[in-house]
Scaffold this active site. Sequence first.
Site, PDB file in Angstrom:
ATOM      1  N   GLY A  53      -2.081  -1.477  -7.313  1.00 48.42           N
ATOM      2  CA  GLY A  53      -3.431  -1.150  -7.741  1.00 48.42           C
ATOM      3  C   GLY A  53      -4.292  -0.930  -6.514  1.00 48.42           C
ATOM      4  N   ALA A  54      -5.006   0.202  -6.476  1.00 49.58           N
ATOM      5  CA  ALA A  54      -5.704   0.602  -5.253  1.00 49.58           C
ATOM      6  C   ALA A  54      -6.659  -0.459  -4.718  1.00 49.58           C
ATOM      7  CB  ALA A  54      -6.439   1.926  -5.492  1.00 49.58           C
ATOM      8  N   ARG A  95       1.504   2.139   1.834  1.00 48.42           N
ATOM      9  CA  ARG A  95       1.410   3.019   0.669  1.00 48.42           C
ATOM     10  C   ARG A  95       0.499   4.186   1.041  1.00 48.42           C
ATOM     11  NH1 ARG A  95       2.351   0.721  -4.473  1.00 48.42           N
ATOM     12  NH2 ARG A  95       2.351   2.872  -5.238  1.00 48.42           N
ATOM     13  N   GLN A 197       4.207  -0.771 -16.042  1.00 50.65           N
ATOM     14  CA  GLN A 197       3.021  -1.591 -15.777  1.00 50.65           C
ATOM     15  C   GLN A 197       2.212  -1.844 -17.041  1.00 50.65           C
ATOM     16  OE1 GLN A 197       3.965   1.123 -13.991  1.00 50.65           O
ATOM     17  NE2 GLN A 197       3.329   0.977 -11.855  1.00 50.65           N
ATOM     18  N   ASP A 238      -6.415   5.880  -8.012  1.00 50.44           N
ATOM     19  CA  ASP A 238      -5.985   5.477  -6.682  1.00 50.44           C
ATOM     20  C   ASP A 238      -6.672   6.279  -5.591  1.00 50.44           C
ATOM     21  OD1 ASP A 238      -3.334   3.552  -6.612  1.00 50.44           O
ATOM     22  OD2 ASP A 238      -3.589   4.604  -8.504  1.00 50.44           O
ATOM     23  N   ASN A 248      -3.967   9.278 -10.082  1.00 52.05           N
ATOM     24  CA  ASN A 248      -3.689   8.006 -10.750  1.00 52.05           C
ATOM     25  C   ASN A 248      -2.209   7.977 -11.098  1.00 52.05           C
ATOM     26  OD1 ASN A 248      -4.732   5.467 -11.823  1.00 52.05           O
ATOM     27  ND2 ASN A 248      -4.288   6.304 -13.845  1.00 52.05           N
TER      28      ASN A 248
END
Length: 346
Positions: A53-54, A95, A197, A238, A248
């Site tokens: 998760g960003a 990431r 998720q 994101d 996303n």
Amino acid sequence: MTKQNRLSVEALKWTGNALQVLDQRKVPERIVYQDFDTAEDVSRAIASMRVRGAPAIGIAAAYGVVLSVMRHAGENAADWRAKIDADIDRLAKSRPTAVNLFWALDRMKKTLDAHLDAPLAAVLAEAEKIHADDIAANRTMGELGADLIGSAKGVLTHCNAGALATGGYGTALSVIRSLYSRRPVKVYAGETRPWLQGARLTVWELSQDGIPATLIADSAAAWLMRSGAIDWVIVGADRIAANGDTANKIGTYALAVLARQHGVKFMVVAPTSTIDWTIADGSRIEIEERDPAELLPACYRERESLVQAWNPVFDVTPSELIDAIVTEKGVVPNPSADGMARLRMS
């Protein structure tokens, strides 16, 4: 404080000398927190999707810098700053898509530069502020999004954009939490392949707050929309480009196309730290591709196999398919470069 307003789910906890990370690969079967006491370990936790998760990635990286300062700033060696910079570079490579990672690291570097004589207290205070500000922003976004949705009978969310993906409370799930605190609303969650998720994290997280949720296969979304059961799709992000194009979790773009076909509104909920003002549109967003082995059954992983896999973990939804972007600084309806620019100036 109501049950919906408590932080019943926390992805990250700072202990004073380590970062505790809820291993989200094991949820919901096992709730396991792991302690990471070096920046290198935090980088691996991000890359391995223990933390995801960003916003949560950005927060974890900020604490990773704190751990690097704790380890190296007390050394007598003249190159202690170079060692911290190397750790920051390692964190930045963990990431590629989540812009919050680079936003947080940039803040930490500026703080470090301004307090070279006594860096630890300053960087710790900055990391804790990034964490606390994210929770406050989430609560604001939840209320703004709920105001916009109003009397919707049903909503659909994708992936996990809740407390597990943030400092706490969530982005997309902050809207759902705020909605549900006002009145019952039917909540649907897509399973979100290949990491599931939605199935493993979102419906579990909502259940922890006493919010009923209905899980659907990703491929059932079109039929659900056609049935008239939902009025809004609510997702996180994101990275958001300056014109409102949004990256996303893979499958988000498909939901936006389906929503437009069926007259369902589409909302993106994200803090302004997720907006990358340096890129004009979504064509410049780097899309992470992960190991094909995450998709392939073992029988197809042999060297001579003719079966391969393509495993992008994000896609980009063009702004013209988005009805509203909700941030802590306000709502951008029908986002465009002009509308986003006004948000930047607010």
